[in-house]
Design an enzyme around this catalytic site. Sequence first.
Site, PDB file in Angstrom:
ATOM      1  N   LYS A 113       1.152  -1.555   0.617  1.00 52.35           N
ATOM      2  CA  LYS A 113      -0.200  -0.118   0.573  1.00 52.35           C
ATOM      3  C   LYS A 113       1.263   1.192   0.237  1.00 52.35           C
ATOM      4  O   LYS A 113       1.732   1.038   0.837  1.00 52.35           O
ATOM      5  CB  LYS A 113      -0.873  -0.228   1.258  1.00 52.35           C
ATOM      6  N   THR A 147      -7.218  -0.416 -11.464  1.00 47.74           N
ATOM      7  CA  THR A 147      -6.901  -0.217 -12.541  1.00 47.74           C
ATOM      8  C   THR A 147      -5.819  -0.526 -12.684  1.00 47.74           C
ATOM      9  O   THR A 147      -5.448  -1.256 -11.306  1.00 47.74           O
ATOM     10  CB  THR A 147      -7.041   1.393 -12.907  1.00 47.74           C
ATOM     11  N   TYR A 148      -4.700  -0.112 -13.578  1.00 45.05           N
ATOM     12  CA  TYR A 148      -3.056  -0.942 -13.400  1.00 45.05           C
ATOM     13  C   TYR A 148      -2.383   0.167 -13.454  1.00 45.05           C
ATOM     14  O   TYR A 148      -2.624   1.288 -14.062  1.00 45.05           O
ATOM     15  CB  TYR A 148      -3.168  -2.417 -14.901  1.00 45.05           C
ATOM     16  N   SER A 151      -5.347   3.738 -16.806  1.00 41.64           N
ATOM     17  CA  SER A 151      -4.276   3.089 -15.761  1.00 41.64           C
ATOM     18  C   SER A 151      -3.618   4.405 -14.731  1.00 41.64           C
ATOM     19  O   SER A 151      -4.721   5.979 -14.482  1.00 41.64           O
ATOM     20  CB  SER A 151      -2.899   2.755 -16.475  1.00 41.64           C
ATOM     21  N   PRO A 209     -10.607   6.800 -17.923  1.00 43.79           N
ATOM     22  CA  PRO A 209     -12.048   7.224 -17.189  1.00 43.79           C
ATOM     23  C   PRO A 209     -10.998   7.562 -15.751  1.00 43.79           C
ATOM     24  O   PRO A 209     -12.399   8.150 -15.533  1.00 43.79           O
ATOM     25  CB  PRO A 209     -12.916   6.526 -17.062  1.00 43.79           C
TER      26      PRO A 209
END
Length: 115
Positions: free
Chosen positions: A9, A57-58, A25, A74
């Site tokens: 994280k 997302t990536y 992304s 988006p």
Amino acid sequence: MYIEVLKSKIHRCKVTQAELHYVGSITVDEDLMDAANIVENEKVQIVNINNGERFETYVIKGERGTGTVCLNGPAARKVQVGDVVIIISYCSIKFEDAKNHTPTLVFPDQHNRLV
């Protein structure tokens, strides 16, 4: 049996950019990626502290040492520049191994730099 647990994280980093007209992304400073053991193209969950949005997302590599955290495509509609977000990655691990698993936690400063 495998379960999904927190792998790493990046806690409370600041969005520096939002680019709607991009494929998609999140672009993250490579220093932050390395510190959090996140690799390019890894799936992540983004949690926006400012508005409560949660989405996946990536990751793509951002320029090292810049503090870049940019939501693309988006996802750019779910943040504002200056919003504080948490970037979370998960992994699947054997249930027994999970009992001894320690996630990697990164706490950048107000400029998204490692302290």
